[in-house]
Design an enzyme around this catalytic site. Sequence first.
Site, PDB file in Angstrom:
ATOM      1  N   GLU C 153      -3.565  10.153  -0.411  1.00 18.84           N
ATOM      2  CA  GLU C 153      -3.238  10.881   0.982  1.00 18.84           C
ATOM      3  C   GLU C 153      -2.664  12.181   0.717  1.00 18.84           C
ATOM      4  O   GLU C 153      -2.750  13.157   1.330  1.00 18.84           O
ATOM      5  CB  GLU C 153      -2.689   9.960   1.727  1.00 18.84           C
ATOM      6  CG  GLU C 153      -3.600   8.769   2.310  1.00 18.84           C
ATOM      7  CD  GLU C 153      -2.950   7.279   3.162  1.00 18.84           C
ATOM      8  OE1 GLU C 153      -1.856   7.293   2.734  1.00 18.84           O
ATOM      9  OE2 GLU C 153      -3.484   7.084   4.098  1.00 18.84           O
ATOM     10  N   GLU C 174      -6.195  -0.186   0.719  1.00 16.83           N
ATOM     11  CA  GLU C 174      -5.261  -0.862   1.914  1.00 16.83           C
ATOM     12  C   GLU C 174      -6.025  -2.181   2.210  1.00 16.83           C
ATOM     13  O   GLU C 174      -5.353  -3.040   2.586  1.00 16.83           O
ATOM     14  CB  GLU C 174      -5.189  -0.142   3.093  1.00 16.83           C
ATOM     15  CG  GLU C 174      -3.990   1.232   2.754  1.00 16.83           C
ATOM     16  CD  GLU C 174      -4.640   2.365   2.032  1.00 16.83           C
ATOM     17  OE1 GLU C 174      -5.567   2.490   1.585  1.00 16.83           O
ATOM     18  OE2 GLU C 174      -3.655   3.179   2.044  1.00 16.83           O
TER      19      GLU C 174
END
Lengths: 327, 327, 327
Positions: C153, C174
């Site tokens: 990210e 995730e």
Amino acid sequence: MDTSAPQPAGHIAVEGHAGVLVARIDGGPHALFDAAIAKQLKELVDRADRDPDIHAVVFTGTHPDRFLSHSDVRWLQKGGTGFPPINTRLARLVARTARLINRLPGVRTLAGMTRLKTLLELDSFHATFLKMNASGTIFIAALNGSAFAVGAELAWACDLRIMADGDFVLGLSEVLLALTPGGGGSQRLPRLIGTQQALIAVLEGRPFTPAEALALGAVDEVVPQDQVLARSIERAEYLSLRAKKSLGAIKRSIYFGSSLSLEQGLQFEHAEFLVRDQSQEAQRRMLEYIATTDAIGELPLLDRETYARALSAGRIGGVAHRQTGTR
Amino acid sequence: MDTSAPQPAGHIAVEGHAGVLVARIDGGPHALFDAAIAKQLKELVDRADRDPDIHAVVFTGTHPDRFLSHSDVRWLQKGGTGFPPINTRLARLVARTARLINRLPGVRTLAGMTRLKTLLELDSFHATFLKMNASGTIFIAALNGSAFAVGAELAWACDLRIMADGDFVLGLSEVLLALTPGGGGSQRLPRLIGTQQALIAVLEGRPFTPAEALALGAVDEVVPQDQVLARSIERAEYLSLRAKKSLGAIKRSIYFGSSLSLEQGLQFEHAEFLVRDQSQEAQRRMLEYIATTDAIGELPLLDRETYARALSAGRIGGVAHRQTGTR
Amino acid sequence: MDTSAPQPAGHIAVEGHAGVLVARIDGGPHALFDAAIAKQLKELVDRADRDPDIHAVVFTGTHPDRFLSHSDVRWLQKGGTGFPPINTRLARLVARTARLINRLPGVRTLAGMTRLKTLLELDSFHATFLKMNASGTIFIAALNGSAFAVGAELAWACDLRIMADGDFVLGLSEVLLALTPGGGGSQRLPRLIGTQQALIAVLEGRPFTPAEALALGAVDEVVPQDQVLARSIERAEYLSLRAKKSLGAIKRSIYFGSSLSLEQGLQFEHAEFLVRDQSQEAQRRMLEYIATTDAIGELPLLDRETYARALSAGRIGGVAHRQTGTR
């Protein structure tokens, strides 16, 4: 240094036949986009949008190897003077005001005589580009040569771009003058080729070759220079056989709807669908489709030959002729 | 010409095992999408979304070479009658009203008996497609054959599309009937393949071959027709080993969040993250991850073999079994 | 199981020369992103954004084959405790509140001592990533090795990504912990590589190899590991020769403007343009451009050699030197 030497005013020569207009943009020896061209462009787009018998407009440049170089820099430069320094937040208010004033003809004439003149002119050509996106008229850029800045931005405001193969380029050079794109380039290029490819090209100020533009999707086709106009007219004629009001609904749904949140976009599309669904034109074609299905015992759209004919005719069934804008 | 001849009502046959349902859409000899199918689709999507033990739904067509032809044109045609002519602005109000009425069951029954009936049915299936996007259930289109209009739109509302190789097509044909897409096609196709490729395809009304659809991203895989269903079930099983509530959060973040402004999208994602972060399921797995890290002296996700096993199991560490929707 | 064992706090070592800073992120033996790194990252981004003499920041990892593994899971896990269970709607309110509190320094200190601490820390690094997007400073991820979750990210919040070839991966894991991305991954990845490719990768939890990342656009270049830093610095130096305020205007127009509706995006761009157009820097360059055009009888941008020199110098005409942030 005389920065206010008068330039020969630009001109757009329009010739038309059978619903497809060819607009030859003459920006003088430097192929510049100026206020005169912006004004004539607005008038042409207004007319083409309104007239149900105009189905497409093909733009090309009169310069031997340029579509449009860029804006008349004197025009841009003057547009940046005459205001107290403003920051981004204030600029947003100014831009909103300019848009509002452009909607009020009386006020506009008055404001046109003030120092807001250039600013309003700039805003006016943004509105022209937006109207191209909203219109049922098909706009095609026949890129006979190079185009920077507003030249590229005009091409990206069209529905289709055919570019000449050769030693030409297409791109946004603003960063090299310490500027940023102002004619929609930073909005329409990312929506065409993706944010990352657009970001890097605009940050660098590096234009695309025809092959690069094609690979990225910044143009739709690359053909030899002497075929650019003919191929553009061919595409214009093919697309403009479709119902003008459907083309408008599709363009608005995709350009505007798909830039909204998914939920709002679906609502936007739904509204466009409801209007088309109740139009006389669609009602007539649906009834005819149902009748043909009953008569031949098959769905016409699922028959390969019928479909091929429909694509050529711009409509399923019925007589193949260019549609006028009846509802 | 009898345009109201009754059609045999469509039907969706559902068979299920181990969390993956197969829904066979039978639109009769013409493979049409009609009100009966829309109603059963809504019921199926509601059930699959709600039931923590249903992890995926695979849609396929019962017709030998069609997924779904398109809508029952009688249905569309009637939906466009019974109103006074409306323009786009008014249509937007009507669409909003229809959505509102669909949320109020009592009012809906009443309105259902009026001339708003078809309009409400059309709006109802848009809501079904949106619910598919918002759900933790995975939806897969097993495109056993061709699909136009709403058939393509159903496929694009799924999370994954596996298409049969062969003489089949997938696309939006509305322009040829003087219509515009009304089931989300003008919104979901541009978000899948980019605005320009979508624009041209929809303006032309030209469908994609399997190879074209794959190259553009309008489908995810092309396989021989007799492997379409098996491959779709295989993908459904693989994805549905993951936590259903995480799949829902990811789908919403990407479908809805990434269609918002960047800042709003980040806020949307953050909210979904906070809910997952405090769930019992994630808390348990994080504590286990920390314990394993301490025990083996390495991060499990950074170990290649552990990661490969996690992808197969749908979870890092613990026992590999399909998760129920606990929080 | 001791889940609160103290980890060595992470650290960012910054070295700089000639306007380009190199920030080496040291997340300890596991290369973890923790609260200490988040705090130092914020301070670095604030400084780089503000200082007109800092033109670019290159991030790299100190670990031999990792850029950043992922977040300290203890940090994430604790962030999910201490609240009553909340649903998505409530979470959106919490996220909004966190953002609000982060804007009020006094309140923040107070809240920082409560159980909101971790939540505020998480929100704070989102704000840092957004500031990177809004800044005229160029941020480049020199991906010396693998990166999951927040590591990926951070890379996607940069303007450019150069990744090491080899046995490394980049992605969002995730779902395997029953989570969903929380650091912008579900928003920036779809905007980089398209929604469908992003959706499938995040649903699966499967990371990209360098070749896959390059093909999809999740990184911009793949080079041998020992050239990653040098190539990143080279790109940083090239881009940062351009006017810092223009780079900022372009980044905001593309990252923020092009995520708005088309009409709002055009308005956003227009405001950025007006600010640049009236800047002393742009006014000076435009006047010089006009004078050169008059002197040589040709538009400098349309001369191939002049253009090539302008790309190398970061400006058309004048002296080639790095610009400071004058307006």
